[in-house]
Design a protein around this motif. Sequence first.
Motif, PDB file in Angstrom:
ATOM      1  N   ALA A 280      87.249  20.988  35.348  1.00  0.00           N
ATOM      2  CA  ALA A 280      86.219  21.527  34.156  1.00  0.00           C
ATOM      3  C   ALA A 280      84.863  21.339  34.458  1.00  0.00           C
ATOM      4  N   THR A 281      83.961  22.549  33.965  1.00  0.00           N
ATOM      5  CA  THR A 281      82.765  21.856  34.018  1.00  0.00           C
ATOM      6  C   THR A 281      82.308  21.115  32.851  1.00  0.00           C
ATOM      7  N   ALA A 282      81.148  20.530  32.623  1.00  0.00           N
ATOM      8  CA  ALA A 282      80.786  19.503  31.641  1.00  0.00           C
ATOM      9  C   ALA A 282      81.097  20.420  30.108  1.00  0.00           C
ATOM     10  N   HIS A 283      80.373  21.675  30.184  1.00  0.00           N
ATOM     11  CA  HIS A 283      80.880  22.215  28.733  1.00  0.00           C
ATOM     12  C   HIS A 283      82.117  22.491  28.543  1.00  0.00           C
ATOM     13  N   GLN A 284      82.926  22.829  29.573  1.00  0.00           N
ATOM     14  CA  GLN A 284      84.495  23.131  29.281  1.00  0.00           C
ATOM     15  C   GLN A 284      84.887  21.945  29.113  1.00  0.00           C
ATOM     16  N   ALA A 285      84.799  20.570  29.778  1.00  0.00           N
ATOM     17  CA  ALA A 285      85.184  19.456  29.178  1.00  0.00           C
ATOM     18  C   ALA A 285      84.980  18.774  27.933  1.00  0.00           C
ATOM     19  N   ARG A 286      83.834  19.369  27.382  1.00  0.00           N
ATOM     20  CA  ARG A 286      83.538  18.907  25.892  1.00  0.00           C
ATOM     21  C   ARG A 286      84.353  19.870  24.925  1.00  0.00           C
ATOM     22  N   GLN A 287      84.417  21.204  25.323  1.00  0.00           N
ATOM     23  CA  GLN A 287      85.548  22.007  24.568  1.00  0.00           C
ATOM     24  C   GLN A 287      87.041  21.428  24.603  1.00  0.00           C
ATOM     25  N   ILE A 288      87.345  21.100  25.701  1.00  0.00           N
ATOM     26  CA  ILE A 288      88.664  20.633  25.755  1.00  0.00           C
ATOM     27  C   ILE A 288      88.894  19.164  24.882  1.00  0.00           C
ATOM     28  N   SER A 289      88.070  18.424  24.991  1.00  0.00           N
ATOM     29  CA  SER A 289      87.950  17.198  24.129  1.00  0.00           C
ATOM     30  C   SER A 289      88.056  17.637  22.629  1.00  0.00           C
ATOM     31  N   ALA A 290      87.141  18.671  22.395  1.00  0.00           N
ATOM     32  CA  ALA A 290      87.245  19.182  20.979  1.00  0.00           C
ATOM     33  C   ALA A 290      88.529  19.894  20.477  1.00  0.00           C
ATOM     34  N   LEU A 291      89.217  20.362  21.283  1.00  0.00           N
ATOM     35  CA  LEU A 291      90.310  21.122  20.928  1.00  0.00           C
ATOM     36  C   LEU A 291      91.702  20.763  20.987  1.00  0.00           C
ATOM     37  N   HIS A 292      91.837  19.920  22.368  1.00  0.00           N
ATOM     38  CA  HIS A 292      92.937  19.477  22.531  1.00  0.00           C
ATOM     39  C   HIS A 292      93.277  18.188  21.906  1.00  0.00           C
ATOM     40  N   GLY A 293      94.445  17.945  20.962  1.00  0.00           N
ATOM     41  CA  GLY A 293      94.517  16.908  20.142  1.00  0.00           C
ATOM     42  C   GLY A 293      93.914  17.243  18.932  1.00  0.00           C
ATOM     43  N   ASN A 294      93.570  18.325  18.363  1.00  0.00           N
ATOM     44  CA  ASN A 294      92.885  18.682  16.994  1.00  0.00           C
ATOM     45  C   ASN A 294      94.091  19.124  16.249  1.00  0.00           C
ATOM     46  N   PRO A 295      94.478  18.302  15.300  1.00  0.00           N
ATOM     47  CA  PRO A 295      95.642  18.692  14.513  1.00  0.00           C
ATOM     48  C   PRO A 295      95.594  19.987  13.641  1.00  0.00           C
ATOM     49  N   ARG A 296      94.129  20.371  13.375  1.00  0.00           N
ATOM     50  CA  ARG A 296      93.857  21.690  12.831  1.00  0.00           C
ATOM     51  C   ARG A 296      93.363  22.840  13.472  1.00  0.00           C
ATOM     52  N   LEU A 297      93.935  22.854  14.776  1.00  0.00           N
ATOM     53  CA  LEU A 297      93.566  23.704  15.846  1.00  0.00           C
ATOM     54  C   LEU A 297      94.069  25.230  15.452  1.00  0.00           C
ATOM     55  N   THR A 298      93.032  26.081  15.645  1.00  0.00           N
ATOM     56  CA  THR A 298      93.534  27.287  15.044  1.00  0.00           C
ATOM     57  C   THR A 298      93.898  28.277  16.094  1.00  0.00           C
ATOM     58  N   VAL A 299      94.417  29.321  15.818  1.00  0.00           N
ATOM     59  CA  VAL A 299      94.992  30.302  16.788  1.00  0.00           C
ATOM     60  C   VAL A 299      93.877  30.800  17.763  1.00  0.00           C
ATOM     61  N   GLU A 300      92.573  30.844  17.243  1.00  0.00           N
ATOM     62  CA  GLU A 300      91.521  31.197  18.111  1.00  0.00           C
ATOM     63  C   GLU A 300      91.232  30.088  19.020  1.00  0.00           C
ATOM     64  N   GLY A 301      91.150  28.782  18.706  1.00  0.00           N
ATOM     65  CA  GLY A 301      90.870  27.588  19.488  1.00  0.00           C
ATOM     66  C   GLY A 301      91.901  27.310  20.452  1.00  0.00           C
ATOM     67  N   ALA A 302      93.336  27.719  20.149  1.00  0.00           N
ATOM     68  CA  ALA A 302      94.227  27.658  21.128  1.00  0.00           C
ATOM     69  C   ALA A 302      94.275  28.753  22.232  1.00  0.00           C
ATOM     70  N   ALA A 303      93.495  29.818  21.909  1.00  0.00           N
ATOM     71  CA  ALA A 303      93.373  30.924  22.834  1.00  0.00           C
ATOM     72  C   ALA A 303      92.262  30.385  23.728  1.00  0.00           C
ATOM     73  N   LEU A 304      91.305  29.786  23.221  1.00  0.00           N
ATOM     74  CA  LEU A 304      90.034  29.488  23.770  1.00  0.00           C
ATOM     75  C   LEU A 304      90.494  28.365  24.893  1.00  0.00           C
ATOM     76  N   LEU A 305      91.425  27.413  24.451  1.00  0.00           N
ATOM     77  CA  LEU A 305      91.913  26.348  25.337  1.00  0.00           C
ATOM     78  C   LEU A 305      92.733  27.081  26.440  1.00  0.00           C
ATOM     79  N   ARG A 306      93.646  27.898  26.134  1.00  0.00           N
ATOM     80  CA  ARG A 306      94.323  28.682  27.176  1.00  0.00           C
ATOM     81  C   ARG A 306      93.247  29.323  28.278  1.00  0.00           C
ATOM     82  N   ARG A 307      92.401  29.967  27.648  1.00  0.00           N
ATOM     83  CA  ARG A 307      91.383  30.389  28.743  1.00  0.00           C
ATOM     84  C   ARG A 307      90.753  29.498  29.522  1.00  0.00           C
ATOM     85  N   ILE A 308      90.471  28.485  28.969  1.00  0.00           N
ATOM     86  CA  ILE A 308      89.937  27.232  29.804  1.00  0.00           C
ATOM     87  C   ILE A 308      90.858  26.867  30.938  1.00  0.00           C
TER      88      ILE A 308
END
Length: 359
Positions: A280-308
């Motif tokens: 990951a780039t620095a930006h992508q790493a921050r996104q992964i940290s915010a999304l992965h392990g988030n119990p309230r992850l949305t469908v849109e957030g999961a889609a972003l994580l898959r794209r990363i």
Amino acid sequence: MVHGITALVAQPDLGFRRQVDDELGAFLDSRRDRWIESGTRPCFSVLRSYVLSPGKRLRPTFCYWGWRGAGGEPGPQIIRAAASIELFHSFCLIHDDIMDTSDMRRGQPALHRQFADIHARSGWRGDATRFGVNAAIVAGDLLAMWSDEMLQTCGLDPAGLRAAYPYVARMRADVCVGQFLDAEEQAHGGSLSGAVLVARYKTAGYTVQGPLQIGAALAGAPQAVLTALGAIGRPLGEAFQFRDDLLGAFGDPKVTGKSDMDDFREGKPTALVALARDGATAHQARQISALHGNPRLTVEGAALLRRIIVETGARKALEAMIDERVEQARQALAAAPLSDPAVRGELELLLTSTAHRES
């Protein structure tokens, strides 16, 4: 005792799964009366249905192939012995779903969710969720004990049972070690080396390697055969887990029977996510940290994580790791002391179907 692997068939027979399920059903029914003496009939029915819910019966299949590979003949005794591993598998699934707070398994609610629903519908006192978890833990423990009982009473030669015991014991212990490692990895944030180690202990040993060796040992296989089957089973079992990681992120829940969000929300330290973090780039790493392990992850957030995951090359890299392990298993198969050339082709088919499945 044999001195090489004799002929296997491509499938044990067309009714193998049915035979396994018949043995499981008969064993469970033989324990029904004692279970429901205390009035827990609904819980027993749910547990029975859970064990017999549609599945691949992959572990009994590998056990059977190990048996036939060591010269064992078809018969009800080996079907019963192989089916006992499915009880152990059910125990593993029940406890794993509790640890991962998973809601679904095989297209239906996880067992702890089903028990909680019984509590709620029955109007029992106390907290339904807590009851569901507690009841499922006990049910899983019971299945682990019943697995041992089913194996010991399968009717096979006592000498074979004694020879198989070290492999049974190692399989069980490795699963527990793997679960500890998995919990530690999650607590530490996860790493690729850690994810590989978890796959080796938690999945490979009891999915492929252990069942193959147990079946062979039951038939009196020599050490050369047991070693060869182990060399096939370990990398193939790791490939199985890595495929599971991919399906947990990109699979169709209607096909897999499991959520494609649970691993993300739980923050599972999979090899897939570890590879994404590494690339990951620095930006992508921050996104992964915010999304992965988030119990309230949305469908849109999961889609972003898959794209990363795709953009970092993690998905492609994990596919390469699967291919590498399948090739290791193939090379081990090529070097195995097989006495019948047809065996290699049949096991090759099983290698492919295990590592490149869709559910």
